[in-house]
Design a protein around this motif. Sequence first.
Motif, PDB file in Angstrom:
ATOM      1  N   MET A  54       0.821  -1.215   0.000  1.00 55.89           N
ATOM      2  CA  MET A  54       0.000   0.000   0.000  1.00 55.89           C
ATOM      3  C   MET A  54       0.862   1.276   0.000  1.00 55.89           C
ATOM      4  O   MET A  54       0.364   2.365  -0.267  1.00 55.89           O
ATOM      5  CB  MET A  54      -0.894   0.050   1.254  1.00 55.89           C
ATOM      6  N   GLU A  55       2.154   1.112   0.332  1.00 50.50           N
ATOM      7  CA  GLU A  55       3.013   2.315   0.346  1.00 50.50           C
ATOM      8  C   GLU A  55       3.189   2.886  -1.053  1.00 50.50           C
ATOM      9  O   GLU A  55       3.542   4.041  -1.216  1.00 50.50           O
ATOM     10  CB  GLU A  55       4.407   1.948   0.877  1.00 50.50           C
ATOM     11  N   TRP A  56       3.049   2.029  -2.070  1.00 55.63           N
ATOM     12  CA  TRP A  56       3.337   2.480  -3.437  1.00 55.63           C
ATOM     13  C   TRP A  56       2.044   2.605  -4.236  1.00 55.63           C
ATOM     14  O   TRP A  56       1.140   1.789  -4.073  1.00 55.63           O
ATOM     15  CB  TRP A  56       4.253   1.469  -4.151  1.00 55.63           C
ATOM     16  N   THR A  57       1.981   3.582  -5.114  1.00 57.29           N
ATOM     17  CA  THR A  57       0.855   3.627  -6.056  1.00 57.29           C
ATOM     18  C   THR A  57       1.132   2.527  -7.092  1.00 57.29           C
ATOM     19  O   THR A  57       2.297   2.106  -7.254  1.00 57.29           O
ATOM     20  CB  THR A  57       0.787   4.990  -6.783  1.00 57.29           C
ATOM     21  N   PRO A  58       0.091   2.078  -7.837  1.00 55.82           N
ATOM     22  CA  PRO A  58       0.342   1.037  -8.850  1.00 55.82           C
ATOM     23  C   PRO A  58       1.449   1.468  -9.831  1.00 55.82           C
ATOM     24  O   PRO A  58       2.299   0.655 -10.209  1.00 55.82           O
ATOM     25  CB  PRO A  58      -1.016   0.885  -9.547  1.00 55.82           C
ATOM     26  N   ALA A  59       1.450   2.732 -10.209  1.00 56.39           N
ATOM     27  CA  ALA A  59       2.467   3.181 -11.174  1.00 56.39           C
ATOM     28  C   ALA A  59       3.867   3.117 -10.542  1.00 56.39           C
ATOM     29  O   ALA A  59       4.838   2.693 -11.180  1.00 56.39           O
ATOM     30  CB  ALA A  59       2.151   4.607 -11.615  1.00 56.39           C
ATOM     31  N   GLU A  60       3.955   3.523  -9.264  1.00 55.80           N
ATOM     32  CA  GLU A  60       5.271   3.471  -8.589  1.00 55.80           C
ATOM     33  C   GLU A  60       5.750   2.025  -8.488  1.00 55.80           C
ATOM     34  O   GLU A  60       6.912   1.710  -8.737  1.00 55.80           O
ATOM     35  CB  GLU A  60       5.153   4.050  -7.166  1.00 55.80           C
ATOM     36  N   HIS A 100       9.931  -3.150 -11.932  1.00 52.25           N
ATOM     37  CA  HIS A 100      10.610  -3.295 -13.221  1.00 52.25           C
ATOM     38  C   HIS A 100      12.130  -3.126 -13.030  1.00 52.25           C
ATOM     39  O   HIS A 100      12.921  -3.911 -13.538  1.00 52.25           O
ATOM     40  CB  HIS A 100      10.046  -2.239 -14.179  1.00 52.25           C
ATOM     41  N   GLN A 101      12.504  -2.121 -12.262  1.00 52.83           N
ATOM     42  CA  GLN A 101      13.943  -1.886 -12.055  1.00 52.83           C
ATOM     43  C   GLN A 101      14.571  -2.972 -11.177  1.00 52.83           C
ATOM     44  O   GLN A 101      15.692  -3.390 -11.412  1.00 52.83           O
ATOM     45  CB  GLN A 101      14.168  -0.512 -11.418  1.00 52.83           C
ATOM     46  N   LEU A 102      13.825  -3.400 -10.160  1.00 54.77           N
ATOM     47  CA  LEU A 102      14.385  -4.430  -9.266  1.00 54.77           C
ATOM     48  C   LEU A 102      14.549  -5.761 -10.007  1.00 54.77           C
ATOM     49  O   LEU A 102      15.447  -6.551  -9.691  1.00 54.77           O
ATOM     50  CB  LEU A 102      13.498  -4.607  -8.031  1.00 54.77           C
ATOM     51  N   ASP A 103      13.679  -5.999 -11.000  1.00 56.63           N
ATOM     52  CA  ASP A 103      13.784  -7.248 -11.764  1.00 56.63           C
ATOM     53  C   ASP A 103      15.172  -7.410 -12.379  1.00 56.63           C
ATOM     54  O   ASP A 103      15.712  -8.511 -12.428  1.00 56.63           O
ATOM     55  CB  ASP A 103      12.726  -7.269 -12.885  1.00 56.63           C
ATOM     56  N   CYS A 156      19.796   1.298  -3.933  1.00 61.95           N
ATOM     57  CA  CYS A 156      19.110   2.450  -3.315  1.00 61.95           C
ATOM     58  C   CYS A 156      18.618   3.428  -4.377  1.00 61.95           C
ATOM     59  O   CYS A 156      17.572   4.074  -4.212  1.00 61.95           O
ATOM     60  CB  CYS A 156      20.055   3.181  -2.358  1.00 61.95           C
ATOM     61  N   MET A 157      19.369   3.538  -5.457  1.00 56.12           N
ATOM     62  CA  MET A 157      18.994   4.509  -6.497  1.00 56.12           C
ATOM     63  C   MET A 157      17.625   4.208  -7.105  1.00 56.12           C
ATOM     64  O   MET A 157      16.948   5.111  -7.603  1.00 56.12           O
ATOM     65  CB  MET A 157      20.078   4.547  -7.598  1.00 56.12           C
ATOM     66  N   VAL A 158      17.184   2.937  -7.036  1.00 60.55           N
ATOM     67  CA  VAL A 158      15.855   2.579  -7.552  1.00 60.55           C
ATOM     68  C   VAL A 158      14.773   3.377  -6.816  1.00 60.55           C
ATOM     69  O   VAL A 158      13.756   3.755  -7.393  1.00 60.55           O
ATOM     70  CB  VAL A 158      15.603   1.057  -7.372  1.00 60.55           C
TER      71      VAL A 158
END
Length: 460
Positions: free
Chosen positions: A394-400, A406-409, A438-440
């Motif tokens: 819930m901390e992230w919006t769907p777009a976030e 995508h980046q963590l993948d 962290c930059m993600v």
Amino acid sequence: MSDSLIAKYNVAGPRYTSYPTVPYWNTAAFTREDWQKRLTTSFANSNYSAGISLYIHLPFCESLCTFCGCNKRITRNHNVEEPYIDAILNEWEMYCEWLPERPRIAELHLGGGTPSFFSPHELRRLMTGIFRWADPVPTTENSGPDFGWEGHPNNTTGEHLQTLYEYGFRRVSFGVQDYDPVVQKAIHRHQPFAHVQRVTQQARAIGYTSISHDLVFGLPFQQQSSIIDTIIQTLSLRPDRIAFYSYAHVPWIKGTGQRGFADNDLPSADKKRALYETGRALLEAGGYTEIGMDHFALPHDSLYKAMHTGQLHRNFMGYTTTQTDILLGLGASAISDVGTAFMQNQKDIGTYQAEVNQNQLPIFKGHLLTDEDALIRRHILNIMCRFQTRWSIMEWTPAEWETISHQLDDFRVDGLLVYDETGLWVRPEGRPFLRNICMVFDRYLTKPSVTAKPLFSSTV
Ligand SMILES: C[S@@+](CC[C@H](N)C(=O)[O-])C[C@H]1O[C@@H](n2cnc3c(N)ncnc32)[C@H](O)[C@@H]1O
Ligand code: SF4
């Protein structure tokens, strides 16, 4: 580690001693009144008995090391000492007058520049002045004051060590960098092993319980043989901690003086990484454990214990074992953090002294943290200190979440971490890339910066 991973992740990136990082502070929205208000509110809401942290910047050095990225002024004129200490004591008094109660100090660090540039007499005057307005936190079975300072092996004397010991200092770090004469010549730092041996033995004899040596990999002309030899000599003195820093090449920052060698005198990214791998293997074989990023410690040292009990913390001073709600930075360029706001003092020593002597807080710039900053800051701290962080989806919006996952993948496919909707865990293979991970989460990196100059050193 494969060269292709190094090539892929070797980008410019922050070291995350704060979030947001200094170049992205929203300075336009920061006022003196905000700072005073946030400081006093944080102090009132803080755990008083846990104490505060104090960082004191002592910026002078007698000779320029041409690799150095610290904020310093080179001079051989020791008349600068007295007015500078006077200014720090004025600044401290101003803060103490604001605070509703006499503060307790849990953590105290003298950094530089070179604190041992100052005479023992001036350091005594400094510490007496600090403790006129504050007390160290009491020592209990599990906690107590954590006071440390940085000494240059070429000018630290037994009297320096003894003087600060009397004020409760039990940690000291000595700059070593590298013992190879070719490297020392390139970085303009002639420093024989005998000097480091002398100060290390003196500190131990006086009773310091945590002695640290700073080493750097990636320096000009550094070879595998330089690192091997430097670490073998370091191991012979058995410091309790070792900082093994990645050389940060930031020649665009004013005053670094990183001009004594050419860019192609520096090892390439893969060679630099190999220097680190060699150093780490030797340190681990010598009984040291890697702590967070850049640090190694023996099992009896508090940094090692903090990592194993989840107490490791990171602030503008780097990794620390003491987590306080308030860090006050005194002296030119020092940075303060009251949890909801950051503030940096004037960097220019003359401006700093002039403002303080007019009873004005020497504010250069600051940032008021938003709720989003605080959330991201918590995850970045967790990743840097505990190699994992937990979240609620819930901390992230769907777009976030789509962007983050995508980046963590990419990191996951490279075998550097695992993650799911409850959090992220860095695998041992991912530790060299903590800054990249962290930059993600860093919301500011995609925003235009306030300067056209490069902002950060390379992550590898
Ligand atoms: C303030 S100095 C230590 C005290 C004293 N001035 C000395 O040099 O011995 C802090 C440490 O930061 C590290 N350092 C300075 N510039 C650096 C850079 N560009 N990249 C990585 N580490 C750096 C060095 O290891 C240095 O010992
Ligand atoms: S490494 Fe230390 S002595 Fe050398 S210039 Fe930097 S702060 Fe000064």
